[in-house]
Scaffold this active site. Structure first.
Site, PDB file in Angstrom:
ATOM      1  N   ARG A  45       0.867  -1.178   0.000  1.00  0.00           N
ATOM      2  CA  ARG A  45       0.000   0.000   0.000  1.00  0.00           C
ATOM      3  C   ARG A  45       0.906   1.231   0.000  1.00  0.00           C
ATOM      4  O   ARG A  45       2.117   1.120   0.128  1.00  0.00           O
ATOM      5  CB  ARG A  45      -1.026  -0.005   1.146  1.00  0.00           C
ATOM      6  CG  ARG A  45      -0.652  -0.633   2.438  1.00  0.00           C
ATOM      7  CD  ARG A  45       0.448   0.040   3.225  1.00  0.00           C
ATOM      8  NE  ARG A  45       0.235   1.472   3.354  1.00  0.00           N
ATOM      9  CZ  ARG A  45       1.163   2.351   3.611  1.00  0.00           C
ATOM     10  NH1 ARG A  45       2.433   1.960   3.749  1.00  0.00           N
ATOM     11  NH2 ARG A  45       0.915   3.625   3.715  1.00  0.00           N
ATOM     12  N   ALA A  47       0.812   5.179  -2.135  1.00  0.00           N
ATOM     13  CA  ALA A  47       0.639   5.493  -3.564  1.00  0.00           C
ATOM     14  C   ALA A  47       1.826   5.087  -4.455  1.00  0.00           C
ATOM     15  O   ALA A  47       1.631   4.369  -5.445  1.00  0.00           O
ATOM     16  CB  ALA A  47       0.310   6.983  -3.717  1.00  0.00           C
ATOM     17  N   ARG A  83      -7.515  -0.260  -6.647  1.00  0.00           N
ATOM     18  CA  ARG A  83      -7.760   0.845  -5.705  1.00  0.00           C
ATOM     19  C   ARG A  83      -7.927   2.132  -6.532  1.00  0.00           C
ATOM     20  O   ARG A  83      -7.107   2.409  -7.404  1.00  0.00           O
ATOM     21  CB  ARG A  83      -6.611   0.973  -4.694  1.00  0.00           C
ATOM     22  CG  ARG A  83      -6.480  -0.271  -3.800  1.00  0.00           C
ATOM     23  CD  ARG A  83      -5.569  -0.033  -2.614  1.00  0.00           C
ATOM     24  NE  ARG A  83      -6.179   0.841  -1.637  1.00  0.00           N
ATOM     25  CZ  ARG A  83      -5.515   1.380  -0.603  1.00  0.00           C
ATOM     26  NH1 ARG A  83      -4.225   1.160  -0.462  1.00  0.00           N
ATOM     27  NH2 ARG A  83      -6.139   2.151   0.260  1.00  0.00           N
ATOM     28  N   GLN A 190      -1.836   2.275   9.946  1.00  0.00           N
ATOM     29  CA  GLN A 190      -0.539   2.354   9.263  1.00  0.00           C
ATOM     30  C   GLN A 190       0.515   3.065  10.122  1.00  0.00           C
ATOM     31  O   GLN A 190       1.699   2.755  10.054  1.00  0.00           O
ATOM     32  CB  GLN A 190      -0.674   3.102   7.927  1.00  0.00           C
ATOM     33  CG  GLN A 190      -1.435   2.360   6.848  1.00  0.00           C
ATOM     34  CD  GLN A 190      -2.907   2.682   6.856  1.00  0.00           C
ATOM     35  OE1 GLN A 190      -3.471   3.016   7.890  1.00  0.00           O
ATOM     36  NE2 GLN A 190      -3.552   2.589   5.706  1.00  0.00           N
ATOM     37  N   ASP A 231      -1.992  10.869  -2.056  1.00  0.00           N
ATOM     38  CA  ASP A 231      -2.421   9.847  -3.028  1.00  0.00           C
ATOM     39  C   ASP A 231      -2.782  10.459  -4.363  1.00  0.00           C
ATOM     40  O   ASP A 231      -2.716   9.794  -5.409  1.00  0.00           O
ATOM     41  CB  ASP A 231      -3.599   9.053  -2.471  1.00  0.00           C
ATOM     42  CG  ASP A 231      -3.097   8.080  -1.427  1.00  0.00           C
ATOM     43  OD1 ASP A 231      -2.901   8.514  -0.280  1.00  0.00           O
ATOM     44  OD2 ASP A 231      -2.849   6.919  -1.778  1.00  0.00           O
ATOM     45  N   ASN A 241      -5.291  12.410   0.751  1.00  0.00           N
ATOM     46  CA  ASN A 241      -4.365  11.546   1.504  1.00  0.00           C
ATOM     47  C   ASN A 241      -5.196  10.764   2.517  1.00  0.00           C
ATOM     48  O   ASN A 241      -6.420  10.942   2.600  1.00  0.00           O
ATOM     49  CB  ASN A 241      -3.274  12.398   2.190  1.00  0.00           C
ATOM     50  CG  ASN A 241      -2.161  11.540   2.763  1.00  0.00           C
ATOM     51  OD1 ASN A 241      -1.623  10.658   2.073  1.00  0.00           O
ATOM     52  ND2 ASN A 241      -1.815  11.744   4.018  1.00  0.00           N
ATOM     53  N   LYS A 242      -4.541   9.908   3.251  1.00  0.00           N
ATOM     54  CA  LYS A 242      -5.235   9.034   4.213  1.00  0.00           C
ATOM     55  C   LYS A 242      -6.260   9.795   5.040  1.00  0.00           C
ATOM     56  O   LYS A 242      -5.977  10.896   5.515  1.00  0.00           O
ATOM     57  CB  LYS A 242      -4.178   8.392   5.118  1.00  0.00           C
ATOM     58  CG  LYS A 242      -4.684   7.473   6.192  1.00  0.00           C
ATOM     59  CD  LYS A 242      -5.602   6.386   5.701  1.00  0.00           C
ATOM     60  CE  LYS A 242      -5.030   5.568   4.578  1.00  0.00           C
ATOM     61  NZ  LYS A 242      -6.055   4.758   3.863  1.00  0.00           N
TER      62      LYS A 242
END
Ligand code: MRU
Length: 339
Positions: A45, A47, A83, A190, A231, A241-242
């Site tokens: 995982r 990007a 994804r 993460q 991302d 992003n996350k």
């Protein structure tokens, strides 16, 4: 430095990020469908790492195909459906497609060989790009302070060195005395599982906090900057992003703490005018209702699980790329850097 992904004679080898930090296990994908599954299930995982995996997946699919021309598009499409948010996935597949098309009429064996070489080259380039991001970003990290990060934008999220953690690594290598606060990053953890593991291996002082502690520490004065990955970045500088990044950015802004985004040029999606157009992945409910297989929510509860959020560009102090640092107005500076 940990090896995230490698091309070997047996297939594509990845460290299984779903099992870190408790187990350091490597999986070998021998078929492009296994690479697609590894991306979907987040064995790999982040990007840039997803981009490298997709390129290697295309190469593996081509290498193992019975009829390259009949199968090539299915291979690309299967990998593209894994994804939706990280644009590096589509960027890498498109680069492989371009190479394939440019070899129209060449013998299949030669095309297969070139596709493998290209995937290996994308991996090599990614590490060099991250080192360049580190060089450009190191100056921005205040000495003697704490840098806060969210999710994992480290070696594990790339082919090596990392983007946000690459900037921190470069700042440490330049002699700065810094430590890192890592948000645990619910629901996939993460930060807790990967970021602090990576930093501890490198001997960089790291403190794990839960996501809801970020405001408390940003207000305390000890955080000198926030540095995160991305991302997908739209033309106006809005950053996907996350999930949780947006909240951190607003809190950083409120407390006068600079908010930096570190990402390769391949994360820019200048075809999108603003962040509202970025597709946001919705992940399985079980990631929220369960923690390591243990159910923590009532049976049948409704769940929302967007994997990413979009930080409006007004909260972003600068975007650090391998070609230099973009500052507002991002619509101009990003376009210039993209060239
Ligand atoms: O869902 P993930 O773990 O793939 O999300 C990763 C992130 O949001 C990272 O911050 C981003 O991909 C940048 S990685 C250098």
């Amino acid at each position: 430095m940990v090896e995230t992904i490698q091309w070997t004679g047996d297939g594509v080898v990845m460290i299984d990020q779903t099992r870190l930090p408790r187990e350091e296990v490597y999986v070998t994908c021998r078929d492009y469908r296994e690479v697609a599954d590894a991306i979907r299930t987040m064995v790999i995982r982040g990007a840039p790492a997803i981009g490298v995996a997709a390129a290697m997946g295309v190469a593996l699919g081509a290498l193992r195909s019975q009829n390259l021309h009949a199968e090539f598009e299915t291979i690309c499409e299967t990998l593209a459906k894994t994804r939706p948010t990280a644009v590096n996935l589509f960027w890498a597949i498109e680069r492989m497609r371009r190479l394939y098309r440019s070899m129209n009429g060449r013998p299949a064996a030669e095309i297969r060989k070139r596709l493998v070489e290209e995937a290996i080259e994308i991996r090599r380039e990614d590490i060099a790009i991250n080192e360049a991001i580190g060089r450009h970003g190191a100056d921005l990290i205040p000495d003697g302070k704490t840098a806060l990060t969210h999710c994992n934008a480290g070696a594990l999220a790339t082919a090596g060195f990392g983007t946000a953690l690459g900037v921190i690594r470069a700042a440490v290598a330049a002699g700065k005395k810094i430590d890192v606060f890592a948000d645990e990053t619910r629901p996939f953890l993460q930060g807790a599982r990967l970021t602090v593991w990576e930093l501890m291996r490198d001997g960089i002082p790291a403190t794990l906090i839960t996501d809801n502690m970020a405001g408390h520490f940003l207000k305390s004065g000890r955080i000198g900057c926030v540095v995160v990955g991305a991302d997908r970045i739209a033309a106006n500088g809005d950053v996907a992003n996350k999930v949780g990044t947006y909240g951190v950015a607003v809190l950083a802004h409120e407390n006068g703490v600079p908010f930096y985004v570190a990402a390769p040029i391949s994360t820019l999606d200048l075809s999108l005018a603003c962040g509202d157009q970025i597709p946001i992945e919705e992940r399985p409910a079980q990631e929220v209702t369960h923690v390591f297989g243990t159910q923590v929510a009532p049976d049948g509860v409704r769940v929302a699980n967007p994997a990413f959020d979009v930080t409006p560009h007004r909260y972003v102090t600068a975007i650090i790329t391998e070609r230099g640092v973009a500052r507002p107005p991002f619509a101009e500076t990003l376009r210039k850097l993209a060239g």
